[in-house]
Structure formats: C-alpha cells, structure tokens
Design a protein around this motif. Structure first.
Motif, PDB file in Angstrom:
ATOM      1  N   VAL A 144       0.837  -1.204   0.000  1.00  0.00           N
ATOM      2  CA  VAL A 144       0.000   0.000   0.000  1.00  0.00           C
ATOM      3  C   VAL A 144       0.873   1.257   0.000  1.00  0.00           C
ATOM      4  O   VAL A 144       0.610   2.219  -0.740  1.00  0.00           O
ATOM      5  N   ALA A 145       1.936   1.258   0.816  1.00  0.00           N
ATOM      6  CA  ALA A 145       2.835   2.415   0.882  1.00  0.00           C
ATOM      7  C   ALA A 145       3.485   2.690  -0.474  1.00  0.00           C
ATOM      8  O   ALA A 145       3.509   3.835  -0.954  1.00  0.00           O
ATOM      9  N   TRP A 146       3.983   1.634  -1.127  1.00  0.00           N
ATOM     10  CA  TRP A 146       4.651   1.808  -2.423  1.00  0.00           C
ATOM     11  C   TRP A 146       3.670   2.230  -3.518  1.00  0.00           C
ATOM     12  O   TRP A 146       3.983   3.093  -4.341  1.00  0.00           O
ATOM     13  N   VAL A 147       2.477   1.641  -3.520  1.00  0.00           N
ATOM     14  CA  VAL A 147       1.484   1.964  -4.562  1.00  0.00           C
ATOM     15  C   VAL A 147       0.968   3.392  -4.399  1.00  0.00           C
ATOM     16  O   VAL A 147       0.826   4.133  -5.381  1.00  0.00           O
ATOM     17  N   LEU A 148       0.700   3.812  -3.156  1.00  0.00           N
ATOM     18  CA  LEU A 148       0.223   5.180  -2.930  1.00  0.00           C
ATOM     19  C   LEU A 148       1.296   6.203  -3.301  1.00  0.00           C
ATOM     20  O   LEU A 148       0.979   7.287  -3.818  1.00  0.00           O
TER      21      LEU A 148
END
Length: 311
Positions: A144-148
């Motif tokens: 989630v951190a990388w995609v956001l």
C-alpha cells in the motif's frame, strides 16, 4: 517564452554564488551518499540473512533502507555533477528525478506511519502482536505504501512539468522539486499551488497525525507501567523510530510548507539538501547504534558471537 513541453533543460543553481561552499558540499554529499549505500545495504543484508531479524519490525526497516537507497540514488549522482561542474539537467532528467523523488518521498511518509502502527501494537497489544501483525499484513501494508507513493507521483509530476516556465530556466535549488518548479513558472500557478497544499495535507499532515496518535497511545500505556525494566524495553522499542520520524518530518515540512520569502527559500535549500542526503544516511546509523539486535546480528555476520557480552 520557452514552450513548457520543450525538451530544453534546466539550470540547477544550488549555491552557485558561493563556489567555495559548493566544493565543501560536494565532499559532504559524497561522504553522506557512501554512508547511505553502506549503512542501508548492511541493514537489508542483516534483515535477510539473520533469522532472528525475521520480524515485522525489521521487515519494515529493510523496506525503509531499500527506499532510502533508491531515494538518494535518484538525485545524488546528478547533484554531485552539478556541485562540481556544469549545472544543467535535461528536461527528461528533471522529469525522472521529480517523479522518483515524489514517489519515494510519499512512500516514506506512509511507511513511517505503518512502522508507528507496528510499534503501537508491540507496546500496547504485546500478547496479540503476532496475531495482528502477521506476515501477510506486513506485505499488504508495505505494498500500500509503495502503490500510494507511485499514485501520488503520477498525479503531481505531469502538471508541475507542464507549467509555462520562464525563459531563463534557472531552478533556485539543488533538485527538481515541486516548490522550486512552481516558483520558476511565469504563468498562473493557482492550480498547482492548490494541488501542492492538498497533497501536502494528505501525504504529510495526515500520516504525521497518525504517527502522533500512535505515540500518544504508546505514551499512555508506558505511563501505566510500574516496572523500570518494562519502561526501558518500551523506550528501546520506539526511540529509534521516533528519532527518524522527527528528523524526516522536520526537514520535509521545512521544504514543502515554507513561507514565500527569500530567506525561507535559502533555508529551504539547506533543508532540502538534508532531506535528500542527510536523512537517508542517518537512518541506518540511528537504528544500528540503538538496536542491540542489529549489533548482535552484525557480530554473527562477522562470525563473532557477542551474545554473552550483551546479556
């Protein structure tokens, strides 16, 4: 006026009016970059190779170290070239630098928030820690951190580089950053400034608020502890992350939420330099110096058993 979509590059001024200072900064930046490469690579190796570090905390820490390696490598080589020689950067180079910088910077904000949540569960819900922070959740939170971070960069980078830039194309900074590029524009920047404020709220204010809420809950839990040993263990669990959060957010806020005056812009350049170079080199140092587990893992990697001395 030069067309905004022109492949003509930019000039990264840095501190070009102080050539002696730039020579000193070249040495400082190069040293910090080498420390970043060595320190973060070491943490990744230890987290992968040592079974005792196969825990959620070190999984997130290895993600942070990998992120810092990519973060500095996206800007420091170009910065070293500009500090020592020609200060030009191509339009494509500026686009790539800004895109990666925005993506990884946003990812780090979110990842530090995830790590704060991990510390909250470790201190406030220790008996349920393994059930709550399970491996699948760790991978999901990291993803989630990388995609956001990627999504934020996709949204903000193109509108910034499509601005009508002034003909001199001189960026008063060391890097292609959103605030500096907005200042370079000779056209209407209202939309970009609103976008910067909104994005700053969601990628700075909201994550920082969640970090503060997590540590507020941790502080309340720690104040109810009567055991000195438990106090020490809770402090050891959170202190390194809290130091990293403080250094990171202080420098980012100084860069992205600075007032519009020449003094603030000069100060912002120093904070931007520290944000890009200093923070990634300090992170592994902070965790290594304050973590007995990392020290022990390093000794085991070298073939020296320091368990008995530590205990």
């Amino acid at each position: 006026m030069v067309n905004q979509s022109s492949p003509v590059g930019f000039l990264l001024l840095g501190f070009s009016e102080y050539p002696g200072l730039e020579r000193i900064l070249f040495v400082v930046v190069l040293t910090s970059y080498l420390l970043t490469l060595v320190g973060n690579t070491l943490i990744i190796l230890l987290s992968v190779l040592d079974p005792r570090l196969h825990s959620p905390m070190y999984f997130f820490l290895s993600n942070l170290s990998f992120l810092d390696l990519c973060f500095t490598t996206s800007c420091v080589p170009q910065m070293l070239v500009n500090l020592w020689g020609p200060k030009t950067i191509s339009f494509l180079g500026c686009f790539i630098q800004l895109f990666i910088f925005m993506s990884l910077g946003t990812t780090e904000c979110i990842l530090l928030t995830v790590m704060a949540f991990d510390r909250y569960v470790a201190v406030c819900q220790p008996l349920h820690y393994a059930t709550i922070i399970h491996p699948r959740l760790c991978w999901q939170l990291a993803a989630v951190a990388w995609v956001l971070g990627l999504a934020q960069s996709i949204v903000q980078t193109p509108p910034t580089l499509l601005l009508p830039f002034c003909p001199h194309r001189q960026i008063d900074d060391f890097l292609c950053e959103v605030p500096s590029l907005i200042r370079l524009s000779c056209g209407d920047t209202t939309y970009n400034e609103i976008q910067l404020v909104v994005s700053s709220f969601f990628i700075l204010v909201v994550p920082l608020s969640l970090v503060l809420i997590s540590y507020g809950a941790i502080a309340r839990a720690v104040l109810r502890i009567n055991s000195a040993q438990a106090w020490k263990r809770a402090l050891g669990t959170c202190s390194s992350h809290l130091m990293v959060v403080t250094i990171f957010y202080s420098s980012v806020i100084a860069v992205y939420l600075q007032p519009k005056n020449p003094y603030a812009q000069k100060r912002g350049k120093f904070f931007g330099l520290f944000y890009a170079v200093g923070t990634p080199s300090l992170n592994p140092l902070i965790y290594t110096l304050r973590s007995k587990e990392v020290k022990r893992a390093f000794r085991r990697l070298l073939g020296k058993d320091g368990e008995s001395r530590e205990n």
